[in-house]
Motif scaffolding. Structure first.
Motif, PDB file in Angstrom:
ATOM      1  N   SER A 208       0.808  -1.221   0.000  1.00 58.33           N
ATOM      2  CA  SER A 208       0.000   0.000   0.000  1.00 58.33           C
ATOM      3  C   SER A 208       0.840   1.269   0.000  1.00 58.33           C
ATOM      4  CB  SER A 208      -0.933   0.018   1.217  1.00 58.33           C
ATOM      5  OG  SER A 208      -1.884  -1.011   1.152  1.00 58.33           O
ATOM      6  N   ASP A 209       1.986   1.239   0.668  1.00 57.38           N
ATOM      7  CA  ASP A 209       2.766   2.467   0.879  1.00 57.38           C
ATOM      8  C   ASP A 209       3.183   3.151  -0.421  1.00 57.38           C
ATOM      9  OD1 ASP A 209       4.123   4.397   2.525  1.00 57.38           O
ATOM     10  OD2 ASP A 209       5.995   3.409   1.954  1.00 57.38           O
ATOM     11  N   PRO A 210       3.942   2.484  -1.311  1.00 55.99           N
ATOM     12  CA  PRO A 210       4.340   3.187  -2.538  1.00 55.99           C
ATOM     13  C   PRO A 210       3.166   3.511  -3.456  1.00 55.99           C
ATOM     14  CG  PRO A 210       4.921   0.863  -2.677  1.00 55.99           C
ATOM     15  CD  PRO A 210       4.470   1.110  -1.271  1.00 55.99           C
ATOM     16  N   ILE A 211       2.166   2.665  -3.455  1.00 53.59           N
ATOM     17  CA  ILE A 211       1.028   2.888  -4.348  1.00 53.59           C
ATOM     18  C   ILE A 211       0.182   4.070  -3.890  1.00 53.59           C
ATOM     19  CG2 ILE A 211      -1.138   1.858  -5.170  1.00 53.59           C
ATOM     20  CD1 ILE A 211       0.321  -0.859  -5.114  1.00 53.59           C
ATOM     21  N   LYS A 213       1.134   6.578  -2.046  1.00 58.33           N
ATOM     22  CA  LYS A 213       1.902   7.820  -2.179  1.00 58.33           C
ATOM     23  C   LYS A 213       1.829   8.351  -3.603  1.00 58.33           C
ATOM     24  CE  LYS A 213       5.224   7.230   1.601  1.00 58.33           C
ATOM     25  NZ  LYS A 213       6.648   6.987   1.960  1.00 58.33           N
ATOM     26  N   ALA A 214       1.970   7.472  -4.569  1.00 59.85           N
ATOM     27  CA  ALA A 214       1.876   7.909  -5.962  1.00 59.85           C
ATOM     28  C   ALA A 214       0.454   8.335  -6.322  1.00 59.85           C
ATOM     29  CB  ALA A 214       2.329   6.776  -6.888  1.00 59.85           C
ATOM     30  N   LEU A 215      -0.536   7.680  -5.717  1.00 59.79           N
ATOM     31  CA  LEU A 215      -1.931   7.967  -6.027  1.00 59.79           C
ATOM     32  C   LEU A 215      -2.351   9.340  -5.518  1.00 59.79           C
ATOM     33  CD1 LEU A 215      -4.571   6.768  -7.223  1.00 59.79           C
ATOM     34  CD2 LEU A 215      -5.068   5.863  -4.939  1.00 59.79           C
ATOM     35  N   PHE A 216      -1.857   9.701  -4.320  1.00 59.62           N
ATOM     36  CA  PHE A 216      -2.290  10.967  -3.698  1.00 59.62           C
ATOM     37  C   PHE A 216      -1.188  12.022  -3.693  1.00 59.62           C
ATOM     38  CE2 PHE A 216      -4.634   7.539  -1.368  1.00 59.62           C
ATOM     39  CZ  PHE A 216      -5.863   7.767  -1.963  1.00 59.62           C
ATOM     40  N   ASN A 217      -0.178  11.823  -4.521  1.00 64.95           N
ATOM     41  CA  ASN A 217       0.960  12.748  -4.534  1.00 64.95           C
ATOM     42  C   ASN A 217       0.551  14.167  -4.927  1.00 64.95           C
ATOM     43  OD1 ASN A 217       3.806  13.360  -4.374  1.00 64.95           O
ATOM     44  ND2 ASN A 217       3.789  13.447  -6.620  1.00 64.95           N
ATOM     45  N   SER A 226      -6.500  15.398   2.009  1.00 69.78           N
ATOM     46  CA  SER A 226      -5.050  15.230   2.203  1.00 69.78           C
ATOM     47  C   SER A 226      -4.722  14.147   3.227  1.00 69.78           C
ATOM     48  CB  SER A 226      -4.431  16.562   2.638  1.00 69.78           C
ATOM     49  OG  SER A 226      -5.006  16.987   3.869  1.00 69.78           O
ATOM     50  N   PHE A 227      -5.681  13.855   4.116  1.00 69.72           N
ATOM     51  CA  PHE A 227      -5.429  12.821   5.127  1.00 69.72           C
ATOM     52  C   PHE A 227      -5.187  11.450   4.504  1.00 69.72           C
ATOM     53  CE2 PHE A 227      -9.909  12.439   4.257  1.00 69.72           C
ATOM     54  CZ  PHE A 227     -10.193  11.095   4.395  1.00 69.72           C
ATOM     55  N   LEU A 228      -5.664  11.262   3.262  1.00 64.71           N
ATOM     56  CA  LEU A 228      -5.474   9.977   2.597  1.00 64.71           C
ATOM     57  C   LEU A 228      -4.005   9.660   2.367  1.00 64.71           C
ATOM     58  CD1 LEU A 228      -8.356  10.171  -0.063  1.00 64.71           C
ATOM     59  CD2 LEU A 228      -8.327   8.804   2.027  1.00 64.71           C
ATOM     60  N   LYS A 229      -3.173  10.719   2.235  1.00 64.47           N
ATOM     61  CA  LYS A 229      -1.741  10.501   2.000  1.00 64.47           C
ATOM     62  C   LYS A 229      -1.044   9.891   3.207  1.00 64.47           C
ATOM     63  CE  LYS A 229      -0.573  14.722   0.872  1.00 64.47           C
ATOM     64  NZ  LYS A 229       0.246  15.844   0.362  1.00 64.47           N
ATOM     65  N   HIS A 230      -1.653  10.023   4.360  1.00 64.06           N
ATOM     66  CA  HIS A 230      -0.984   9.606   5.596  1.00 64.06           C
ATOM     67  C   HIS A 230      -1.599   8.340   6.203  1.00 64.06           C
ATOM     68  CE1 HIS A 230       0.868  13.550   5.297  1.00 64.06           C
ATOM     69  NE2 HIS A 230      -0.334  14.115   5.305  1.00 64.06           N
ATOM     70  N   ILE A 231      -2.463   7.685   5.444  1.00 63.60           N
ATOM     71  CA  ILE A 231      -3.074   6.438   5.930  1.00 63.60           C
ATOM     72  C   ILE A 231      -2.172   5.264   5.584  1.00 63.60           C
ATOM     73  CG2 ILE A 231      -5.030   4.863   5.731  1.00 63.60           C
ATOM     74  CD1 ILE A 231      -6.821   7.199   5.149  1.00 63.60           C
ATOM     75  N   ASP A 232      -1.668   4.581   6.586  1.00 65.39           N
ATOM     76  CA  ASP A 232      -0.877   3.366   6.354  1.00 65.39           C
ATOM     77  C   ASP A 232      -1.827   2.213   6.014  1.00 65.39           C
ATOM     78  OD1 ASP A 232       1.488   4.684   6.953  1.00 65.39           O
ATOM     79  OD2 ASP A 232       1.318   4.248   9.095  1.00 65.39           O
ATOM     80  N   GLY A 233      -1.437   1.419   5.037  1.00 64.10           N
ATOM     81  CA  GLY A 233      -2.282   0.291   4.646  1.00 64.10           C
ATOM     82  C   GLY A 233      -3.563   0.734   3.970  1.00 64.10           C
ATOM     83  N   PHE A 234      -3.476   1.739   3.118  1.00 63.14           N
ATOM     84  CA  PHE A 234      -4.657   2.313   2.460  1.00 63.14           C
ATOM     85  C   PHE A 234      -5.448   1.250   1.705  1.00 63.14           C
ATOM     86  CE2 PHE A 234      -6.320   3.917  -1.620  1.00 63.14           C
ATOM     87  CZ  PHE A 234      -7.327   4.744  -1.146  1.00 63.14           C
ATOM     88  N   LEU A 235      -4.769   0.347   0.996  1.00 55.49           N
ATOM     89  CA  LEU A 235      -5.466  -0.659   0.191  1.00 55.49           C
ATOM     90  C   LEU A 235      -6.267  -1.631   1.057  1.00 55.49           C
ATOM     91  CD1 LEU A 235      -2.723  -1.494  -2.459  1.00 55.49           C
ATOM     92  CD2 LEU A 235      -4.738  -0.055  -2.744  1.00 55.49           C
ATOM     93  N   VAL A 236      -5.778  -1.905   2.258  1.00 55.68           N
ATOM     94  CA  VAL A 236      -6.507  -2.781   3.176  1.00 55.68           C
ATOM     95  C   VAL A 236      -7.826  -2.142   3.575  1.00 55.68           C
ATOM     96  CG1 VAL A 236      -6.483  -3.860   5.456  1.00 55.68           C
ATOM     97  CG2 VAL A 236      -4.413  -3.870   4.049  1.00 55.68           C
ATOM     98  N   TYR A 237      -7.770  -0.860   3.942  1.00 51.30           N
ATOM     99  CA  TYR A 237      -8.988  -0.154   4.354  1.00 51.30           C
ATOM    100  C   TYR A 237      -9.955  -0.001   3.179  1.00 51.30           C
ATOM    101  CZ  TYR A 237      -6.513   0.948   8.652  1.00 51.30           C
ATOM    102  OH  TYR A 237      -5.836   0.859   9.850  1.00 51.30           O
ATOM    103  N   LEU A 238      -9.417   0.182   1.987  1.00 53.10           N
ATOM    104  CA  LEU A 238     -10.269   0.299   0.808  1.00 53.10           C
ATOM    105  C   LEU A 238     -11.015  -1.005   0.557  1.00 53.10           C
ATOM    106  CD1 LEU A 238     -11.222   1.899  -1.683  1.00 53.10           C
ATOM    107  CD2 LEU A 238      -9.226   0.997  -2.905  1.00 53.10           C
ATOM    108  N   ALA A 239     -10.301  -2.120   0.640  1.00 52.97           N
ATOM    109  CA  ALA A 239     -10.943  -3.427   0.438  1.00 52.97           C
ATOM    110  C   ALA A 239     -12.016  -3.675   1.494  1.00 52.97           C
ATOM    111  CB  ALA A 239      -9.893  -4.537   0.478  1.00 52.97           C
TER     112      ALA A 239
END
Length: 389
Positions: A208-211, A213-217, A226-239
């Protein structure tokens, strides 16, 4: 329903012993699935960096460069209890066919690397197919044994009742097997989904981390998102969000299905009962009028059931198809900006699909859950009527 099998001394050893075997098979299937997820990364990296020819010296040098035992050991140590088996399987398959436990990091790959990775795939996929087929066979026998326990337990109480119980023959002959089979199928799927989450959540969290960051850069710190840039494990929460949202909508779309399934079973039981009585006395039973009335009730209920399943299937298919492209939309900025390669894209897609599917296990099996609720209600009524405790 459960007591007759799991708390009966005659069946308890079989019930718990075979259950342990099924759990072991599920664990092995998950381990092989995660190993295939690792294979996706390496295989698509090879496809992304092809080289027409590669000399034997270059190949041996690649193997030598990639054979970093410290890196392989680190990857093994950082894996959880499920993924340790997966890493072990994959690394040893690589070493057997390529002489290396790591094939990542080269600027180009030749056909020899491609063929070696194909052999690695077969060494993982073929055992998975065999184990899956064996587990399905054993699970079917397990459901049959459960039916046997329920059937003879119910018959003991039913024979003591002199009054007529609606649809008793159907409940003993058909509903017992349907219940055991549905619980076995659904139980395995839920447990497999749980094990899959334990295996793939750490993988998806790491990816999730590199993806993200590039998505919300491009989002500035002043933006409301902007808080989306600082969510660790973004893809997990999305799923998780997508799956819970789909489950909530599925509940409302299919809210009438359990009642319709229950009514359908009652209508079928009444029709079957009339035909059974007619076998012994056709002059008294199965008249044209009674048959027409009973069958009209069946067709009316089926039409309503088909209509509601039609609505539900439209929603379910739309939900499933819309999620096919979602992982690629998310990872596209990372791929085209050069942050990740094609191998990571395919690995992420596989991991995301496994996590999302596991979160959505109740949505994907809603029809089975609906049928199980109907059968459970009928058997519960039967237990009450025959005085089963």
């Amino acid at each position: 329903m459960f007591k007759s099998f799991y708390l009966n001394k005659k069946f308890a050893i079989y019930a718990y012993g075979v259950l342990a075997v099924l759990i072991l098979f599920i664990y092995t299937q998950i381990a092989l699935t995660v190993a295939l997820n690792e294979w996706y990364r390496d295989f698509y990296d090879i496809l992304q960096a092809p080289k027409a020819e590669i000399s034997k010296e270059e190949f041996l040098q690649n193997v030598k460069d990639a054979n970093n035992s410290a890196l392989a050991q680190k990857e093994f140590n950082e894996a959880n209890f499920i993924n340790k088996a997966s890493v072990y399987i994959y690394q040893n398959s690589l070493e057997f066919f390529t002489g290396s436990r790591n094939v990542k990091g080269h600027s180009a790959y030749g056909m020899i690397s491609f063929y070696h990775l194909v052999m690695v795939f077969l060494s993982i996929a073929l055992p998975y197919v065999l184990i899956y087929a064996l587990s399905v066979y054993i699970a079917s026998l397990y459901a049959l044994k459960w039916r046997e326990a329920m059937t003879f337990e119910y018959i003991k109480f039913w024979k003591e009742k002199d009054d007529n119980i609606e649809g008793s023959s159907q409940r003993i002959q058909e509903d017992c097997y349907r219940f055991s089979k549905l619980v076995e199928d659904l139980g395995i799927k839920i447990f497999k989904a749980f094990m899959t989450l334990l295996a793939f959540l750490p993988i998806l969290y790491t990816l999730s981390d590199p993806i993200s960051k590039a998505l919300f850069n491009s989002i500035s710190d002043e933006n409301v998102f902007s808080f989306l840039k600082h969510i660790d494990g973004f893809l997990v929460y999305l799923a998780l969000f997508v799956s819970l949202g789909g489950l909530l909508i599925s509940w409302f779309v299919g809210i009438k299905l359990p009642g319709l399934e229950y009514n359908n079973q009652k209508a079928e039981a009444a029709f079957r009962k009339e035909l059974v009585y007619a076998e012994d006395n056709r002059s008294k039973y199965a008249s044209d009028k009674s048959i027409l009335e009973l069958f009209t009730g069946i067709t009316t209920n089926y039409k309503r059931l088909f209509l509601h399943y039609g609505y539900f299937n439209i929603w379910l298919i739309m939900f499933e198809q819309s999620l096919v492209i979602l992982p690629f939309l998310i990872v596209a900025p990372s791929l085209f900006s050069g942050v990740v390669g094609l191998g990571i894209v395919m690995q992420m897609n596989s991991a995301f699909d496994n996590v999302r599917t596991s979160f959505s296990v109740f949505i994907l099996n809603w029809t089975m859950i609906t049928e199980l609720r109907s059968v459970y209600k009928r058997l519960k009524e039967f237990e009450k009527n025959v005085g089963y405790k």
